[in-house]
Structures are given as C-alpha cells and as structure tokens.
Design a protein around this motif. Structure first.
Motif, PDB file in Angstrom:
ATOM      1  N   ASN A 117       0.846  -1.186   0.000  1.00  0.00           N
ATOM      2  CA  ASN A 117       0.000   0.000   0.000  1.00  0.00           C
ATOM      3  C   ASN A 117       0.888   1.245   0.000  1.00  0.00           C
ATOM      4  N   ARG A 118       0.779   2.052  -1.034  1.00  0.00           N
ATOM      5  CA  ARG A 118       1.651   3.228  -1.152  1.00  0.00           C
ATOM      6  C   ARG A 118       1.286   4.327  -0.160  1.00  0.00           C
ATOM      7  N   SER A 119       0.106   4.270   0.416  1.00  0.00           N
ATOM      8  CA  SER A 119      -0.285   5.275   1.406  1.00  0.00           C
ATOM      9  C   SER A 119       0.272   4.950   2.787  1.00  0.00           C
ATOM     10  N   THR A 120       0.296   3.659   3.107  1.00  0.00           N
ATOM     11  CA  THR A 120       0.723   3.241   4.445  1.00  0.00           C
ATOM     12  C   THR A 120       2.115   2.619   4.467  1.00  0.00           C
ATOM     13  N   GLY A 121       2.599   2.181   3.295  1.00  0.00           N
ATOM     14  CA  GLY A 121       3.873   1.460   3.240  1.00  0.00           C
ATOM     15  C   GLY A 121       3.777   0.046   3.769  1.00  0.00           C
ATOM     16  N   LYS A 122       2.560  -0.419   4.035  1.00  0.00           N
ATOM     17  CA  LYS A 122       2.339  -1.740   4.631  1.00  0.00           C
ATOM     18  C   LYS A 122       1.871  -2.743   3.579  1.00  0.00           C
ATOM     19  N   LEU A 203      14.604   8.839   0.001  1.00  0.00           N
ATOM     20  CA  LEU A 203      14.759  10.285  -0.150  1.00  0.00           C
ATOM     21  C   LEU A 203      13.680  10.868  -1.063  1.00  0.00           C
ATOM     22  N   PHE A 204      13.388  10.154  -2.156  1.00  0.00           N
ATOM     23  CA  PHE A 204      12.424  10.640  -3.138  1.00  0.00           C
ATOM     24  C   PHE A 204      11.042  10.821  -2.506  1.00  0.00           C
ATOM     25  N   PHE A 205      10.687   9.907  -1.587  1.00  0.00           N
ATOM     26  CA  PHE A 205       9.365   9.961  -0.961  1.00  0.00           C
ATOM     27  C   PHE A 205       9.427  10.501   0.472  1.00  0.00           C
ATOM     28  N   LYS A 206      10.417  11.352   0.757  1.00  0.00           N
ATOM     29  CA  LYS A 206      10.594  11.816   2.131  1.00  0.00           C
ATOM     30  C   LYS A 206       9.392  12.616   2.643  1.00  0.00           C
ATOM     31  N   SER A 207       8.585  13.149   1.729  1.00  0.00           N
ATOM     32  CA  SER A 207       7.385  13.875   2.157  1.00  0.00           C
ATOM     33  C   SER A 207       6.259  12.924   2.561  1.00  0.00           C
ATOM     34  N   GLN A 208       6.415  11.626   2.225  1.00  0.00           N
ATOM     35  CA  GLN A 208       5.454  10.587   2.625  1.00  0.00           C
ATOM     36  C   GLN A 208       6.174   9.631   3.561  1.00  0.00           C
ATOM     37  N   LYS A 209       6.115   9.928   4.855  1.00  0.00           N
ATOM     38  CA  LYS A 209       6.939   9.212   5.817  1.00  0.00           C
ATOM     39  C   LYS A 209       6.764   7.707   5.746  1.00  0.00           C
ATOM     40  N   GLU A 210       5.513   7.227   5.662  1.00  0.00           N
ATOM     41  CA  GLU A 210       5.261   5.785   5.662  1.00  0.00           C
ATOM     42  C   GLU A 210       5.914   5.114   4.470  1.00  0.00           C
ATOM     43  N   LEU A 211       5.795   5.741   3.298  1.00  0.00           N
ATOM     44  CA  LEU A 211       6.378   5.155   2.093  1.00  0.00           C
ATOM     45  C   LEU A 211       7.898   5.281   2.120  1.00  0.00           C
ATOM     46  N   SER A 212       8.402   6.391   2.600  1.00  0.00           N
ATOM     47  CA  SER A 212       9.845   6.568   2.727  1.00  0.00           C
ATOM     48  C   SER A 212      10.441   5.512   3.649  1.00  0.00           C
ATOM     49  N   CYS A 214       9.203   2.612   4.214  1.00  0.00           N
ATOM     50  CA  CYS A 214       9.082   1.320   3.535  1.00  0.00           C
ATOM     51  C   CYS A 214      10.335   1.038   2.698  1.00  0.00           C
ATOM     52  N   PHE A 215      10.797   2.044   1.964  1.00  0.00           N
ATOM     53  CA  PHE A 215      12.015   1.875   1.166  1.00  0.00           C
ATOM     54  C   PHE A 215      13.243   1.751   2.064  1.00  0.00           C
ATOM     55  N   ALA A 216      13.302   2.583   3.091  1.00  0.00           N
ATOM     56  CA  ALA A 216      14.471   2.596   3.970  1.00  0.00           C
ATOM     57  C   ALA A 216      14.636   1.280   4.724  1.00  0.00           C
ATOM     58  N   GLN A 217      13.501   0.623   5.041  1.00  0.00           N
ATOM     59  CA  GLN A 217      13.544  -0.578   5.866  1.00  0.00           C
ATOM     60  C   GLN A 217      13.350  -1.873   5.080  1.00  0.00           C
ATOM     61  N   HIS A 218      13.319  -1.779   3.755  1.00  0.00           N
ATOM     62  CA  HIS A 218      13.053  -2.967   2.947  1.00  0.00           C
ATOM     63  C   HIS A 218      14.012  -4.107   3.271  1.00  0.00           C
ATOM     64  N   HIS A 219      15.299  -3.797   3.358  1.00  0.00           N
ATOM     65  CA  HIS A 219      16.282  -4.847   3.648  1.00  0.00           C
ATOM     66  C   HIS A 219      16.058  -5.442   5.040  1.00  0.00           C
ATOM     67  N   THR A 220      15.586  -4.615   5.975  1.00  0.00           N
ATOM     68  CA  THR A 220      15.323  -5.104   7.320  1.00  0.00           C
ATOM     69  C   THR A 220      14.161  -6.090   7.327  1.00  0.00           C
ATOM     70  N   PHE A 221      13.096  -5.768   6.575  1.00  0.00           N
ATOM     71  CA  PHE A 221      11.948  -6.684   6.480  1.00  0.00           C
ATOM     72  C   PHE A 221      12.415  -8.051   5.977  1.00  0.00           C
ATOM     73  N   TYR A 222      13.229  -8.025   4.934  1.00  0.00           N
ATOM     74  CA  TYR A 222      13.708  -9.264   4.331  1.00  0.00           C
ATOM     75  C   TYR A 222      14.583 -10.044   5.314  1.00  0.00           C
ATOM     76  N   ASN A 223      15.515  -9.360   5.941  1.00  0.00           N
ATOM     77  CA  ASN A 223      16.423 -10.022   6.874  1.00  0.00           C
ATOM     78  C   ASN A 223      15.691 -10.568   8.090  1.00  0.00           C
ATOM     79  N   ASN A 224      14.649  -9.874   8.533  1.00  0.00           N
ATOM     80  CA  ASN A 224      13.851 -10.384   9.646  1.00  0.00           C
ATOM     81  C   ASN A 224      13.182 -11.712   9.287  1.00  0.00           C
TER      82      ASN A 224
END
Length: 283
Positions: A117-122, A203-212, A214-224
């Motif tokens: 979900n691009r609004s929530t990053g979930k 950085l590109f979506f820094k105005s949308q915190k949830e989506l930003s 999501c990108f920043a933590q993608h590797h963390t989700f996978y590693n978890n």
C-alpha cells in the motif's frame, strides 16, 4: 496440519519458480491449503492454480522478446521502461490465463497475492477474485521506478509486494500455517543490505513518511524473515526450494536462453522435491 505454499518474487528469476511449479503440475502435486504469491510469484501461482503447464515460462519468453514490454526511451515517462500493464495483454491474449479453472482450483483454499500500500507502506494480502484477479497480479508486480510504480485496485494505490513483505513467512504462520513450502529465487541465507535504489527511494518519498520508511527498511523486512526461518520453532515445518547453483537471470537482466536455463533448473528441483515427499509419505 495446514500446508502453505509461498512463491517469492524476483522479476525474471521467476523462471526458476515457474519450473518448480510445472514439475508440481506434471506430478499432480496440489497439497496446499493456502498459496501466497509475491510479485512474479503471483504470476507463477496463478498459472499453477489454473493447471496451465508451461504457460508461465511461455509468458516470460513473450515478455523477453517483445519490444512493447521494455523500452528504454520510456524510462522517464509515467509508465517506466517496463510496461507492467502489458501483463494484461499477455494474460488475456498471448498466453491466456484460464481464470475459470483457477477459481475452481481455489475453492476451499486461501489464495493471497502480496502488494504494498503506497499510502501506508504496509503489505496488503489480497485475495484475488473473478472480477480483478489479473489486476491484483499486476499490482503485486508493479515495481517502483522500473515500471509506473503504482496500480490502483479496490480503490487502493498499490505497488510491488516485495517492498511490504518480501518473504511472508511470519504472516502465514500467524494465519495458522505449520507446514510451509517456500519457492525461493534467491540464496536462502544471504542477507540483504540497503540498496542504492531503496536509499534513493527513501529520499524521493521523504514527504510521505510511511512510504519513505518502507524503502528505507526494505532490507530489514527481508532479513527479519530470514531470522524467523532460522529460529523457527521445531513444531513449524519449513522446506525451502532454491537455486543452490545460482540463476542466469537477475530481476531485470535476462534473455530467452537464460530464462530457459533457469526454468529447466526449477523443473529438476521440483521433481526432486515431489519424489522425496512421496518417499517420506510411503515410510
């Protein structure tokens, strides 16, 4: 026990997953109560449910050779250099997806395709239906930056499921799964570091915190998810089918020859797994 199949995404690495699932089809192996597909895994799972042997890899060959799918001159346009909407034409015209057969096969099972979900990053674990099956698959495959990056389904703005939950093991356990088969398109223990595209996305979506995030933590989700598998309780059965010798394709680098090689590899892995499963059941 509740037996679940998870099919990981991976762009054109999906050729391997297509081979595994074709082996399952050839050997009439359909023991799963739930099937969860992510990105390319949603495409492969759909053809598997419809019992269309060879259709997924044929669709991949079509995309690999067709100039309408990839056009570098469109890289800065809204559609992206990969035209993800072209999957609709493939599913309806070139390698027709048998929706009726898939719906019959899905009766009594739970089918989920993961999108983000691009609004929530979930993650959204969507259950496809007769009205929007193909659209849900397209949403699950809509890569940010590479394709148009957003696909609207059920009034939700969605993108590729790998950003919300790239390997939905824990989610399926929370749904009651205790016997899980995972078709992987990547190394089963290699952890992911933050990639440049994900850093730029944050950085590109820094105005949308949830989506930003999501990108920043993608590797963390996978590693978890890898940590969860490694530390799974003994009562939880997880079998991973993966390309131990590596694949010829990457997510976006491919040729018809490399797809065919990866597909044949997947066929053999799938055949070996079913044979082993049958031997275990006999004993």
């Amino acid at each position: 026990m509740s037996k679940t199949l998870i099919v990981q995404g991976g762009g054109f690495r999906t050729g391997f997953a297509a081979g595994v699932l074709d082996a399952f089809m050839a050997l009439d192996y359909y023991p799963f109560d739930r099937i969860v597909g992510v990105s390319g895994g949603a495409i492969a799972s759909s053809y598997y449910l419809a019992k269309q042997y060879g259709a997924c890899v044929e669709a991949m060959y079509w995309l690999a050779k067709d100039t309408e799918f990839v056009k570098l001159k469109h890289v800065i346009q809204e559609r992206g250099y990969m035209n993800i909407d072209y999957l609709r034409e493939v599913a309806y015209e070139f390698v027709p997806f048998n929706l009726e057969k898939a719906l019959v096969a899905a009766e009594g099972k739970k089918i989920n395709f993961v999108a983000t979900n691009r609004s929530t990053g979930k993650p959204e674990y969507l259950q496809p239906n007769s009205e929007d099956w193909v659209e849900v698959v397209i949403a699950s495959c809509t890569l940010p930056f590479i394709t148009k990056g957003v696909h609207k389904v059920r009034n939700l703005d969605l993108m590729d499921g790998a950003w919300g939950d790239p390997l939905p093991i824990e989610w399926t356990v929370n749904q009651g799964a205790d016997d899980i088969v995972v078709i992987r398109t990547s190394h089963i223990s290699k952890k992911m570091s933050k990639s440049i595209p994900n850093y730029l996305g944050s950085l590109f979506f820094k105005s949308q915190k949830e989506l930003s995030d999501c990108f920043a933590q993608h590797h963390t989700f996978y590693n978890n998810s890898l940590d969860f598998i490694e530390n799974a309780p003994e009562s939880l059965k997880i079998r991973q089918l993966w390309p131990e010798d590596g694949l010829k394709c990457t997510g976006t680098s491919y040729s018809e020859s490399s797809i065919k090689t990866d597909y044949r590899y997947g066929l053999q892995v799938g055949i070996n797994y079913v044979r082993e499963s049958l031997l275990v059941n006999l004993h």
